[in-house]
Structures are given as C-alpha cells and as structure tokens.
Design a protein around this motif. Structure first.
Motif, PDB file in Angstrom:
ATOM      1  N   GLN A 266       6.845 -46.954 -71.640  1.00  0.00           N
ATOM      2  CA  GLN A 266       5.945 -45.917 -71.160  1.00  0.00           C
ATOM      3  C   GLN A 266       6.724 -44.686 -70.733  1.00  0.00           C
ATOM      4  OE1 GLN A 266       3.877 -48.216 -68.050  1.00  0.00           O
ATOM      5  NE2 GLN A 266       1.966 -47.940 -69.158  1.00  0.00           N
ATOM      6  N   PHE A 267       6.148 -43.522 -71.029  1.00  0.00           N
ATOM      7  CA  PHE A 267       6.622 -42.276 -70.440  1.00  0.00           C
ATOM      8  C   PHE A 267       5.460 -41.676 -69.665  1.00  0.00           C
ATOM      9  CE2 PHE A 267       6.751 -37.659 -70.400  1.00  0.00           C
ATOM     10  CZ  PHE A 267       7.952 -37.453 -69.732  1.00  0.00           C
ATOM     11  N   ARG A 268       5.713 -41.285 -68.423  1.00  0.00           N
ATOM     12  CA  ARG A 268       4.644 -40.756 -67.578  1.00  0.00           C
ATOM     13  C   ARG A 268       5.192 -39.622 -66.704  1.00  0.00           C
ATOM     14  NH1 ARG A 268       2.186 -45.292 -64.095  1.00  0.00           N
ATOM     15  NH2 ARG A 268       1.728 -46.057 -66.194  1.00  0.00           N
ATOM     16  N   TYR A 269       4.344 -38.625 -66.508  1.00  0.00           N
ATOM     17  CA  TYR A 269       4.670 -37.556 -65.561  1.00  0.00           C
ATOM     18  C   TYR A 269       3.663 -37.585 -64.431  1.00  0.00           C
ATOM     19  CZ  TYR A 269       5.355 -32.997 -63.451  1.00  0.00           C
ATOM     20  OH  TYR A 269       5.574 -31.987 -62.553  1.00  0.00           O
ATOM     21  N   ASN A 270       4.167 -37.696 -63.196  1.00  0.00           N
ATOM     22  CA  ASN A 270       3.325 -37.702 -62.011  1.00  0.00           C
ATOM     23  C   ASN A 270       3.450 -36.363 -61.287  1.00  0.00           C
ATOM     24  OD1 ASN A 270       2.345 -40.422 -62.201  1.00  0.00           O
ATOM     25  ND2 ASN A 270       4.344 -41.142 -61.487  1.00  0.00           N
ATOM     26  N   LEU A 271       2.356 -35.636 -61.209  1.00  0.00           N
ATOM     27  CA  LEU A 271       2.315 -34.354 -60.526  1.00  0.00           C
ATOM     28  C   LEU A 271       1.710 -34.547 -59.144  1.00  0.00           C
ATOM     29  CD1 LEU A 271       2.579 -31.263 -60.462  1.00  0.00           C
ATOM     30  CD2 LEU A 271       0.292 -31.142 -61.486  1.00  0.00           C
ATOM     31  N   GLY A 272       2.485 -34.268 -58.111  1.00  0.00           N
ATOM     32  CA  GLY A 272       1.995 -34.428 -56.754  1.00  0.00           C
ATOM     33  C   GLY A 272       0.879 -33.448 -56.427  1.00  0.00           C
ATOM     34  N   LEU A 273      -0.161 -33.943 -55.765  1.00  0.00           N
ATOM     35  CA  LEU A 273      -1.302 -33.118 -55.360  1.00  0.00           C
ATOM     36  C   LEU A 273      -1.428 -33.024 -53.840  1.00  0.00           C
ATOM     37  CD1 LEU A 273      -3.871 -34.508 -57.955  1.00  0.00           C
ATOM     38  CD2 LEU A 273      -2.516 -32.415 -58.124  1.00  0.00           C
ATOM     39  N   THR A 274      -0.501 -33.674 -53.123  1.00  0.00           N
ATOM     40  CA  THR A 274      -0.505 -33.686 -51.661  1.00  0.00           C
ATOM     41  C   THR A 274       0.735 -32.979 -51.138  1.00  0.00           C
ATOM     42  OG1 THR A 274      -1.647 -35.826 -51.647  1.00  0.00           O
ATOM     43  CG2 THR A 274      -0.552 -35.164 -49.610  1.00  0.00           C
ATOM     44  N   ASN A 275       0.543 -32.119 -50.137  1.00  0.00           N
ATOM     45  CA  ASN A 275       1.685 -31.490 -49.477  1.00  0.00           C
ATOM     46  C   ASN A 275       2.446 -32.555 -48.689  1.00  0.00           C
ATOM     47  OD1 ASN A 275       3.512 -29.796 -48.215  1.00  0.00           O
ATOM     48  ND2 ASN A 275       2.009 -28.873 -46.827  1.00  0.00           N
ATOM     49  N   ILE A 276       3.718 -32.772 -49.028  1.00  0.00           N
ATOM     50  CA  ILE A 276       4.467 -33.836 -48.356  1.00  0.00           C
ATOM     51  C   ILE A 276       5.084 -33.364 -47.044  1.00  0.00           C
ATOM     52  CG2 ILE A 276       4.914 -35.048 -50.511  1.00  0.00           C
ATOM     53  CD1 ILE A 276       7.751 -33.959 -50.474  1.00  0.00           C
ATOM     54  N   ASN A 277       5.024 -32.067 -46.761  1.00  0.00           N
ATOM     55  CA  ASN A 277       5.503 -31.554 -45.478  1.00  0.00           C
ATOM     56  C   ASN A 277       4.518 -31.906 -44.366  1.00  0.00           C
ATOM     57  OD1 ASN A 277       6.788 -29.947 -43.439  1.00  0.00           O
ATOM     58  ND2 ASN A 277       5.280 -28.344 -43.866  1.00  0.00           N
ATOM     59  N   ASP A 278       5.028 -32.500 -43.288  1.00  0.00           N
ATOM     60  CA  ASP A 278       4.158 -32.901 -42.180  1.00  0.00           C
ATOM     61  C   ASP A 278       4.634 -32.310 -40.857  1.00  0.00           C
ATOM     62  OD1 ASP A 278       1.840 -34.258 -41.351  1.00  0.00           O
ATOM     63  OD2 ASP A 278       3.011 -35.956 -40.614  1.00  0.00           O
ATOM     64  N   ILE A 279       5.282 -31.150 -40.946  1.00  0.00           N
ATOM     65  CA  ILE A 279       5.713 -30.440 -39.741  1.00  0.00           C
ATOM     66  C   ILE A 279       4.717 -29.314 -39.486  1.00  0.00           C
ATOM     67  CG2 ILE A 279       7.558 -29.149 -38.616  1.00  0.00           C
ATOM     68  CD1 ILE A 279       9.540 -30.530 -40.458  1.00  0.00           C
ATOM     69  N   ASP A 280       3.951 -29.417 -38.424  1.00  0.00           N
ATOM     70  CA  ASP A 280       2.881 -28.461 -38.144  1.00  0.00           C
ATOM     71  C   ASP A 280       3.396 -27.038 -37.957  1.00  0.00           C
ATOM     72  OD1 ASP A 280       1.033 -30.502 -38.279  1.00  0.00           O
ATOM     73  OD2 ASP A 280       1.081 -30.900 -36.112  1.00  0.00           O
ATOM     74  N   THR A 281       4.591 -26.924 -37.397  1.00  0.00           N
ATOM     75  CA  THR A 281       5.130 -25.593 -37.108  1.00  0.00           C
ATOM     76  C   THR A 281       5.814 -24.958 -38.314  1.00  0.00           C
ATOM     77  OG1 THR A 281       7.181 -26.592 -36.295  1.00  0.00           O
ATOM     78  CG2 THR A 281       5.442 -26.142 -34.678  1.00  0.00           C
TER      79      THR A 281
ATOM     80  N   PHE B 158      13.239 -37.525 -38.827  1.00  0.00           N
ATOM     81  CA  PHE B 158      13.272 -37.129 -40.237  1.00  0.00           C
ATOM     82  C   PHE B 158      12.120 -37.769 -41.006  1.00  0.00           C
ATOM     83  CE2 PHE B 158      14.896 -37.361 -44.642  1.00  0.00           C
ATOM     84  CZ  PHE B 158      15.161 -36.016 -44.843  1.00  0.00           C
ATOM     85  N   PHE B 159      11.877 -39.064 -40.782  1.00  0.00           N
ATOM     86  CA  PHE B 159      10.766 -39.756 -41.439  1.00  0.00           C
ATOM     87  C   PHE B 159       9.435 -39.108 -41.070  1.00  0.00           C
ATOM     88  CE2 PHE B 159       7.383 -42.888 -41.478  1.00  0.00           C
ATOM     89  CZ  PHE B 159       7.528 -43.508 -42.715  1.00  0.00           C
ATOM     90  N   ASP B 160       9.290 -38.737 -39.804  1.00  0.00           N
ATOM     91  CA  ASP B 160       8.032 -38.161 -39.326  1.00  0.00           C
ATOM     92  C   ASP B 160       7.779 -36.760 -39.862  1.00  0.00           C
ATOM     93  OD1 ASP B 160       7.554 -40.460 -37.834  1.00  0.00           O
ATOM     94  OD2 ASP B 160       8.615 -39.677 -36.083  1.00  0.00           O
TER      95      ASP B 160
END
Length: 210
Positions: free
Chosen positions: A164-179, A138-140
């Motif tokens: 502080q108020f902050r919004y972080n917009l992800g710019l990286t695909n967090i999926n690491d399953i090649d298939t 699952f981690f992988d």
C-alpha cells in the motif's frame, strides 16, 4: 474542511455500494492480518524551515468485504511521526508517536489493484525531542488527538500479501499552546507491506475456481 472530507467519503461509500451490490447468495469473507512500513513525515502550516523524517509504522488490519469490488479495511497502528527543526544552528528531532485508527474504503478496479480513501483517528502516545532532556511540558504542548484524511492505492496478491501507498493529510492543529498562535498539521506519506490470512473457502478462491 473536516465536514467536507467526511461528506465526500460518505458519498463514495454509498455510490460504490450501489454500483457493486452483490447477489445475496454469494458468501463473502473477512480477512485479518498485519502490516508494517515506513513513514516519510513532516508538518505543514505556519511553522517554517522544518525537514522530514523517515520513521516507521506497524500494526493489525482487518479487511471487511461489502461487495465484489468494495471493501472496508480497518487498522490499529503504532505510527512514529514527527519532524526536524533547526534550533540555534543545531538540529532538533521532534518525535510524535501515535496510536492510530484508519478506516479505509477500498475500491478494487481490478482483482488486485485498489484505490483507497478514508479518515484516520489518532491519539498521541508520547512526544520527545533530541535536543537535551525533554521536559514534561513538551508532551502537553501538542494536541492529544489528531484527525487526518488518507488516500492512496494498493496491490494485493491471491496469497494475501499486499502493498500500500497512502498519504495522510492532517486536518487537526497539533499545537496545543494557547498563548502560541500557530497552526500546523501532520503530512505523512506511508509505504506499507502486509499480509491478510486466508479463510477456508474465501471469496477470492471461489472466484478463481469459477
């Protein structure tokens, strides 16, 4: 997209530094402290029917003065993120916990209020799910590295207490399953409270006494 964000941040740093450059004789002081708060976290992209989770973040911060109105705030945070998804009618809570390094440019348009923008770099510390035992794979299945762009606003009192108020917009695909051809990213809104410790004869004290 990442290059455009970094370019925008670089231009902002150059323009702000030029506009608010200080007299070389004026002494500025760095302040260190801590912060903690809540994350309202979800994912966006190809994945559908997810729900947000309310989690937490905490860590250390350092505010570096550059000029009268311009500061850089670096942070080292533990940030608990993730989302909820329905699996065969049962709610599954996905926990994705990161060690993050935000580098935030802060422009004080008054003595207390600031506008803030900057990148955030993160490493995945652990990944779990609430539905049954979490397999090692699952981690992988998630990208170990995450890059986000953050923007928001802050309020700091003379004592060093800040919000502080902050919004972080992800710019990286967090999926690491090649298939698995799925692209999804983090979406995290943060509300924080923290404290920056005073240094002797710090800049804001001097400003008040003038």
């Amino acid at each position: 997209m990442v290059k455009n964000f970094l370019y925008t941040v670089s231009i902002l740093l150059i323009m702000t530094t030029s506009l608010y450059a200080q007299d070389e004789s004026e002494t500025l002081y760095t302040r260190a402290g801590f912060k903690a708060g809540l994350n309202y976290t979800n994912v966006i992209g190809d994945i559908e029917d997810t729900d947000a989770r309310v989690r937490m973040h905490l860590g250390a911060v350092i505010e570096f003065p550059v000029s009268q109105r311009f500061f850089i705030q670096t942070e080292v945070l533990y940030s608990a993120q993730g989302y909820k998804v329905d699996v065969n009618g049962e709610e599954n809570k996905i926990s994705l916990n990161y060690l993050t390094l935000p580098i935030i440019a802060k422009f004080y348009f008054t003595n207390k209020f600031s506008l803030e923008i900057g990148p955030q770099f993160a490493l995945l510390a652990n990944a779990t799910e609430s539905k049954g035992d979490t397999p090692d794979e699952f981690f992988d299945s998630f990208n170990n590295f995450d890059f986000s762009g953050g923007f928001g606003a802050g309020y700091k009192t003379e004592s060093g207490l800040f919000f502080q108020f902050r919004y972080n917009l992800g710019l990286t695909n967090i999926n690491d399953i090649d298939t698995l051809d799925v692209d999804f990213k983090h979406s995290v809104a943060q509300l924080s409270v923290g404290y920056l410790f005073r240094t002797k004869n710090n800049r804001r004290q001097n400003s008040n006494n003038e």
